[in-house]
Design a protein around this motif. Structure first.
Motif, PDB file in Angstrom:
ATOM      1  N   PHE A 198      35.157  42.991  32.793  1.00  0.00           N
ATOM      2  CA  PHE A 198      35.745  44.210  33.364  1.00  0.00           C
ATOM      3  C   PHE A 198      37.060  43.851  34.006  1.00  0.00           C
ATOM      4  CE2 PHE A 198      36.694  47.279  36.606  1.00  0.00           C
ATOM      5  CZ  PHE A 198      36.286  48.488  36.073  1.00  0.00           C
ATOM      6  N   CYS A 199      38.139  44.486  33.577  1.00  0.00           N
ATOM      7  CA  CYS A 199      39.415  44.166  34.186  1.00  0.00           C
ATOM      8  C   CYS A 199      40.147  45.425  34.613  1.00  0.00           C
ATOM      9  CB  CYS A 199      40.273  43.312  33.250  1.00  0.00           C
ATOM     10  SG  CYS A 199      41.364  44.140  32.145  1.00  0.00           S
ATOM     11  N   SER A 200      40.952  45.273  35.663  1.00  0.00           N
ATOM     12  CA  SER A 200      41.778  46.354  36.172  1.00  0.00           C
ATOM     13  C   SER A 200      43.105  45.760  36.597  1.00  0.00           C
ATOM     14  CB  SER A 200      41.089  47.061  37.345  1.00  0.00           C
ATOM     15  OG  SER A 200      41.738  48.287  37.641  1.00  0.00           O
ATOM     16  N   ARG A 201      44.020  46.621  37.065  1.00  0.00           N
ATOM     17  CA  ARG A 201      45.386  46.165  37.318  1.00  0.00           C
ATOM     18  C   ARG A 201      45.508  45.219  38.494  1.00  0.00           C
ATOM     19  NH1 ARG A 201      49.620  49.637  38.688  1.00  0.00           N
ATOM     20  NH2 ARG A 201      48.084  50.962  39.685  1.00  0.00           N
ATOM     21  N   THR A 202      44.815  45.521  39.585  1.00  0.00           N
ATOM     22  CA  THR A 202      45.021  44.775  40.819  1.00  0.00           C
ATOM     23  C   THR A 202      43.691  44.301  41.390  1.00  0.00           C
ATOM     24  OG1 THR A 202      44.857  46.735  42.231  1.00  0.00           O
ATOM     25  CG2 THR A 202      47.035  46.182  41.338  1.00  0.00           C
ATOM     26  N   ASP A 308      33.565  39.987  45.835  1.00  0.00           N
ATOM     27  CA  ASP A 308      34.924  40.187  45.342  1.00  0.00           C
ATOM     28  C   ASP A 308      35.672  38.869  45.527  1.00  0.00           C
ATOM     29  OD1 ASP A 308      35.693  39.981  48.002  1.00  0.00           O
ATOM     30  OD2 ASP A 308      36.094  42.121  48.244  1.00  0.00           O
ATOM     31  N   ILE A 309      36.968  38.870  45.208  1.00  0.00           N
ATOM     32  CA  ILE A 309      37.719  37.628  45.172  1.00  0.00           C
ATOM     33  C   ILE A 309      37.836  36.993  46.558  1.00  0.00           C
ATOM     34  CG2 ILE A 309      40.086  38.479  45.504  1.00  0.00           C
ATOM     35  CD1 ILE A 309      38.970  36.186  42.661  1.00  0.00           C
ATOM     36  N   VAL A 337      31.882  39.861  34.455  1.00  0.00           N
ATOM     37  CA  VAL A 337      33.001  39.052  34.930  1.00  0.00           C
ATOM     38  C   VAL A 337      34.151  40.002  35.212  1.00  0.00           C
ATOM     39  CG1 VAL A 337      34.640  37.224  34.382  1.00  0.00           C
ATOM     40  CG2 VAL A 337      32.278  37.069  33.558  1.00  0.00           C
ATOM     41  N   THR A 338      34.640  40.026  36.448  1.00  0.00           N
ATOM     42  CA  THR A 338      35.771  40.880  36.796  1.00  0.00           C
ATOM     43  C   THR A 338      37.036  40.034  36.899  1.00  0.00           C
ATOM     44  OG1 THR A 338      35.351  40.678  39.170  1.00  0.00           O
ATOM     45  CG2 THR A 338      34.294  42.509  38.028  1.00  0.00           C
ATOM     46  N   LEU A 339      38.138  40.558  36.396  1.00  0.00           N
ATOM     47  CA  LEU A 339      39.401  39.827  36.419  1.00  0.00           C
ATOM     48  C   LEU A 339      40.558  40.811  36.291  1.00  0.00           C
ATOM     49  CD1 LEU A 339      39.818  37.999  32.963  1.00  0.00           C
ATOM     50  CD2 LEU A 339      38.147  39.769  33.378  1.00  0.00           C
ATOM     51  N   PRO A 340      41.729  40.447  36.820  1.00  0.00           N
ATOM     52  CA  PRO A 340      42.890  41.349  36.755  1.00  0.00           C
ATOM     53  C   PRO A 340      43.565  41.299  35.391  1.00  0.00           C
ATOM     54  CG  PRO A 340      43.463  39.359  37.945  1.00  0.00           C
ATOM     55  CD  PRO A 340      42.004  39.246  37.630  1.00  0.00           C
ATOM     56  N   TYR A 341      44.409  42.288  35.125  1.00  0.00           N
ATOM     57  CA  TYR A 341      45.125  42.410  33.852  1.00  0.00           C
ATOM     58  C   TYR A 341      45.727  41.102  33.339  1.00  0.00           C
ATOM     59  CZ  TYR A 341      45.302  47.523  33.086  1.00  0.00           C
ATOM     60  OH  TYR A 341      45.007  48.816  32.793  1.00  0.00           O
ATOM     61  N   PRO A 342      46.544  40.389  34.159  1.00  0.00           N
ATOM     62  CA  PRO A 342      47.250  39.223  33.608  1.00  0.00           C
ATOM     63  C   PRO A 342      46.319  38.159  33.032  1.00  0.00           C
ATOM     64  CG  PRO A 342      48.195  39.859  35.718  1.00  0.00           C
ATOM     65  CD  PRO A 342      46.937  40.649  35.556  1.00  0.00           C
TER      66      PRO A 342
END
Length: 838
Positions: A198-202, A308-309, A337-342
C-alpha cells in the motif's frame, strides 16, 4: 437477492462502501488493474483495507487447502496412509504458523531480554569523537576529500552490496537485508506471505492509513488446527504490517540523522560501513554478526502490532538496532507493507529495499497525482549556473587531487568534465536563439568531443558510488572556510543539501533514456537571461509497466479520479478494456445536501475567464459585483478558488483600487488571501479561528486551484459551506512542454483526435474536482458549489465532474445567470439552516 458479502467492516457499511469493497475484492481476485474513485469523507481507506484484507485472508485459506490436497503417495498405498500424510503435513504447517504467532504474543518478554542485551552492548561501545573544526591544509586532514580507488565495472559488484565491506555484506545477506537480488541467499524461518503493498504520497497520509488499519478485525486466513495455540482468538487475527521508509525517516544514528538532506544521509551511512572505516567509527546500530538476535527481536516488535514510520524509529532506538535495515526482515512475513510513492515508483529503490512485487497486490492511494509523480520521478533539470559552478569546483578539486587518481577515477572524472563541457556548449548555442524557450534535440546536448561515446548510465553510477559530488562540494566548502578561494565557488559551498554534481548525475540519467519516451527543453530566465536545461518524461506508461507486469493486481484509488480516461490512455495503453476495472462511487450524503450550479453570465454578458480575457478590468469588476450578490446568501465559510496566484494577486490589486474590497469587507465577513509568500498553515488557522468565533457570519478565503490550500485541507462543516470556482485552470498550451506532450499523445496508436487537448482538459478538471471535494467530509455535511465560467455550460466539461457532484446538477447543466443562482443559493441555505436548527 443474494446477501451481501461480509467484508468485516468495523461499522455497518453504507451501500456505496459495500459496493467499493466488492469492487476491490473482485479486482484482486480477477488479477486486473482497478481505477476506483471514492469521494473524500466516504471511508475510502477503511473500505480498501477491508476489501483487500478479506480477499487476502480468504485466498490464503484456499491456497492452504489446495496445498494440503496436493499431498500424494504411491498408488498402491491404502487410503488411510494418504489421510495420515495430509494430516501430518497440515499439522506441521499449522504448528510452524503457531510458533510464529507465539513469538509475537511473547514479544514483551523478548523486549526485556533485548534491553538487557542492549545495556551490555552500550557499555562496550566507544564514544565517537566530535570533529574539532580543524581547517589547516595538512595532508592528513585533506585525505577525507580524496576519492577511493574505483575499479572497472567488470571487477566491482553492482547494486547496494558494492557500498559495504565483505563482512558487512555477508551479515546483511544472511539476515535478508540486502536487495531483491539476494533473496535466494537468505535463510528464513517462514515462507514469504502473499501481501498487499500500500503506497501513498506522503508519510503523513500513510500514518492516517495506519490509524485506519488499527480498526480492522478479520478472521484468520488459516485454521487454528487441532489442539494448537496460534496466539490469536478464534474470531480474528492481528494484521501483520510493516512500514518502509528512507534513511531520512528511519536513521537513528545521531551523527547521521542530523544531516539535513536525503543525499547527505545516504552517503554518510554508506561511508560508515566501508571496509576502510575504523571499527570504532562504524555505525554501532548496523546489523552485524553480534546482534542478529536483535534483528529478529525488531521483526517481532514490528509485526506484533501496527506501527507507522515514527513508531518503527522508536522501536529501533529502544532495541539499538537500525530500523532502516532491520525493517526489511519483517517484509516477508508481513501481510501489508506501507511505503511512500518514491520507494514504489523507482525500480532501483524497490531493489535496494529488497522487495519484489511478483504475485503480490499493489494499492496506490491518492492516485490522482500518480501520473505527475511518475513523470516527476523520471524527469530532471539543471541550470547554467549549476553547470558552471560544478565545473569550476571540479577543476579546483582536480588541481589538488589529480596525482592521486588511479585509472578508474581518472577515466570517469575525465568523462564527467567532457559531459559538463558539452552541456555548456549547448547552453551557449541556445543563448543566441530568441524566445523564452524551446525543444532541444538530445544530440545537441552530446555534441562535445567524444561525448556521444560515453555510457551515461555508467557515469551516473560512478558519481553515486564514488561519492565524488559530496567530496568536491566538501573540498569547496573547506577552501571557502579557509579563505583560500572565493567568487563562484562560494556559491557551491556550504555544504549544500544536494551537491551540484548530484544534479549533474540526475540529468545524465535522462540522457540514457530512449528518445521516444521524453524530450529535452531549454528555457530562459527573464531576470538574468540564464538558461535552464530540462528533461520531461512524456510517456509514463513504460516506467510504470514493470509494476503492472509483476503484481497480481494493481489498484489506483483516490477521492478524485475523474476523468478516468487519462489513466487508461497514458498509464495502461497496452491493456485491453477487459483487463481494467473502473468504479466511481457516489457519496454518503443525500443529493439534497449539495447545491451545484454553474454561472455562465451575468446581466451584462457571458463570463469567460479564459487566459486572453480574464485580465479585462471590466470582467474583474463584474466578478466582484457577482460575489457581492452571492456572499450575503451564505452562512459559514466560503472558499473561492482562482486559476493562479498571479491572477489572484491581480484581482486583489484591482479590487483594492476600485473599492470592491471595501464593499466586500462591509459584508462583515472577514477576508483572507492565500499567496505564494504566506504560510498556508497560518492563513488557514486565521480563517478557521474567524469561522469558529462566529459560524453564522462566517468568513471568506480566497485561494488558488492546485495551490497550497486546494488539497489535503479539511473544509468540513462551517469551514466550507460554499465553494466558488472562478475559471478553469488550463495549463499553458503554448509552452514548449505542452506542445511536445500534445504532439506525443496525438501520435500514439489509436489516439483520439485532439488527444493532447483532451489531456489538458482532463488535467484541468481533475484540479477543479480536487478543490470542490474539500467541502464534504462526512455524512451529515452539506455545502453549495458554484462554478463560474462560460465554459462550465459545455456538456463536454460538465461530463468530467464526479458522479456525486453531477447528480446534484439540474437537468441541462444548471447553467444560469447570477441572479438565478443567487436566489437558489439563498433558498438552499435557508432550508439547510432551518433543518439544522430543528
Amino acid at each position: 437477492m443474494a446477501p451481501s458479502k461480509d467484508f468485516h467492516h468495523p461499522y455497518q457499511p453504507y451501500e456505496i462502501q459495500q459496493q467499493f469493497m466488492q469492487a476491490v475484492y473482485d479486482c484482486i481476485e480477477d488479477g486486473k488493474v482497478g481505477i476506483f474513485e471514492s469521494p473524500t469523507g466516504t471511508g475510502k481507506s477503511l473500505s480498501l483495507i477491508c476489501g483487500a484484507l478479506t480477499w487476502l485472508r480468504e485466498h490464503k485459506g484456499k491456497m492452504f487447502d489446495e496445498a494440503m490436497q496436493s499431498v500424494q503417495i504411491d498408488d498402491d498405498e491404502p487410503e488411510w496412509m494418504l489421510e495420515h500424510a495430509r494430516s501430518s503435513k497440515r499439522s506441521e504447517a499449522l504448528q510452524m504458523r503457531a510458533d510464529f504467532e507465539e513469538r509475537l504474543a511473547l514479544v514483551r518478554e523478548k523486549d526485556r531480554k533485548t534491553r538487557e542485551h542492549a545495556a551490555k552492548a552500550t557499555h562496550l561501545q566507544k564514544r565517537r569523537r566530535q570533529g574539532n573544526g580543524k581547517t589547516d591544509l595538512d595532508d592528513a586532514y585533506l585525505e577525507q576529500f580524496a576519492l577511493d580507488d574505483y575499479e572497472s565495472d567488470k571487477d566491482v559488484n553492482s547494486g547496494e552490496m558494492s557500498k559495504y565491506s565483505a563482512g558487512t555484506t555477508d551479515v546483511l545477506k544472511k539476515l535478508g537485508l540486502l536487495g531483491a537480488e539476494d533473496q535466494d541467499a537468505k535463510p528464513t524461518e517462514m515462507d514469504e506471505e502473499l501481501k498487499i503493498f500500500f503506497c501513498s504520497r506522503t508519510h503523513s497520509q500513510l500514518s492516517q492509513f495506519v490509524g485506519e488499519l488499527q480498526r480492522a478485525r478479520l478472521p484468520p486466513g488459516l485454521p487454528p488446527g487441532d489442539s494448537i495455540s496460534t496466539g490469536t482468538t478464534s474470531t480474528y487475527e492481528e494484521v501483520k504490517q510493516i512500514s518502509l521508509g528512507s534513511r531520512k525517516n528511519l536513521c537513528i544514528n545521531p551523527e547521521v540523522n542530523k544531516l539535513e538532506s536525503q543525499t547527505a544521509i545516504n552517503e554518510r551511512c554508506a561511508e560508515l560501513q566501508q571496509s576502510k572505516t575504523p571499527s570504532e567509527k562504524k555505525c554501532s546500530f548496523l546489523p552485524n554478526k553480534d546482534n542478529q538476535e536483535l534483528v529478529l527481536d525488531f521483526r517481532d516488535h514490528a509485526l506484533a502490532s501496527i506501527h507507522d514510520i515514527e513508531d518503527l524509529a522508536a522501536v529501533g532506538k529502544k532495541l539499538r538496532i537500525c530500523p532502516y535495515y532491520a525493517s526489511r526482515s519483517a517484509v516477508d512475513p508481513a501481510e501489508i507493507v506501507t511505503l511512500p510513492y518514491p520507494l514504489m515508483l523507482q525500480k532501483s529503490a524497490r531493489a535496494a529495499l529488497g522487495i519484489s512485487l511478483r504475485g503480490h497486490v499493489v494499492i496506490i492511494d491518492e492516485a490522482h497525482n500518480l501520473m505527475d509523480a511518475v513523470e516527476s520521478t523520471h524527469s530532471a533539470q539543471i541550470t547554467e549556473l549549476q553547470l558552471r559552478i560544478g565545473r569550476e569546483a571540479l577543476m579546483i578539486y582536480l588541481q589538488k587531487f589529480r596525482n592521486k587518481l588511479k585509472d578508474g577515477n581518472r577515466l570517469y572524472v575525465t568523462q564527467l568534465v567532457r559531459v559538463i563541457d558539452s552541456l555548456l556548449l549547448a547552453v551557449t548555442q541556445v543563448q543566441a536563439v530568441s524566445g523564452a524557450g524551446g525543444v532541444l534535440d538530445a544530440g545537441a546536448l552530446l555534441a562535445g568531443k567524444a561525448v556521444d561515446q560515453i555510457n551515461m548510465s555508467k557515469l551516473a553510477k560512478y558519481i553515486s558510488e564514488s561519492r565524488i559530488a559530496r567530496k568536491v562540494e566538501g573540498y569547496a566548502a573547506h577552501l571557502k572556510q579557509t579563505d583560500v578561494v572565493n567568487g563562484g565557488v562560494e556559491q557551491a559551498s556550504g555544504v549544500s543539501d544536494t551537491p551540484i554534481l548530484t544534479h549533474v548525475q540526475n540529468f545524465l540519467t535522462t540522457l540514457a533514456n530512449p528518445s521516444k519516451e521524453g524530450r529535452f527543453f531549454w528555457s530562459r530566465d527573464e531576470s538574468d537571461k540564464s538558461i535552464t536545461l530540462r528533461y520531461l518524461l512524456l510517456n509514463p506508461s513504460e516506467n510504470f509497466r514493470d509494476i503492472v507486469a509483476e503484481a497480481r493486481a494493481v489498484i489506483l484509488a483516490g477521492g478524485t479520479m475523474s476523468p478516468m480516461e487519462d489513466y487508461t490512455a497514458q498509464l495502461f495503453p497496452y491493456l485491453t478494456s477487459a483487463s481494467i476495472s473502473t468504479l466511481s462511487c457516489g457519496h454518503i450524503i443525500p443529493a439534497s445536501h449539495l447545491f451545484v450550479r454553474t454561472i455562465t453570465s451575468d446581466a451584462s454578458s457571458p463570463l469567460n475567464f479564459t487566459y486572453k480575457t480574464r485580465s479585462d478590468t471590466t470582467l474583474i469588476r463584474r466578478l466582484g459585483n457577482m460575489l457581492l450578490e452571492l456572499l450575503p446568501k451564505i452562512t459559514g465559510g466560503t472558499v473561492i478558488f482562482f486559476t493562479s496566484y498571479a491572477y489572484l494577486s491581480q484581482i486583489q490589486t484591482q479590487w483594492s483600487a476600485d473599492s470592491t474590497l471595501t464593499k466586500l469587507a462591509a459584508l462583515s465577513k472577514p477576508l483572507f488571501f492565500d499567496s505564494r509568500s504566506s504560510s498556508a498553515e497560518a492563513t488557514f488557522a486565521s480563517y478557521s479561528t474567524a469561522i469558529h468565533s462566529n459560524p453564522t457570519r462566517g468568513a471568506v478565503l480566497f485561494s488558488v486551484l492546485g495551490g497550497k490550500l486546494s488539497e489535503g485541507i479539511n473544509f468540513s462543516d462551517a469551514l466550507g459551506r460554499c465553494v466558488i470556482v472562478v475559471g478553469l485552470p488550463f495549463p499553458n498550451l503554448e509552452s514548449p512542454e505542452w506542445k511536445a506532450k500534445a504532439e506525443f499523445l496525438d501520435r500514439q496508436p489509436g489516439a483520439k483526435p485532439g488527444a493532447g487537448k483532451l489531456r489538458a482538459e482532463n488535467v484541468c478538471m481533475r484540479v477543479v474536482n480536487q478543490a470542490v471535494g474539500r467541502v464534504i467530509r462526512h455524512k451529515g455535511d452539506w455545502a453549495g458549489v458554484v462554478l463560474v465560467d462560460g465554459r462550465f455550460g459545455q456538456e463536454r466539461i460538465l461530463r468530467k465532474l464526479p458522479g456525486w457532484i453531477k447528480r446534484s446538477l439540474p437537468e441541462g447543466g444548471g447553467s444560469g445567470r447570477v441572479r438565478d443562482v443567487s436566489e437558489g443559493l439563498g433558498e438552499f441555505f435557508n432550508e439547510r439552516t432551518a433543518k439544522q436548527v430543528a
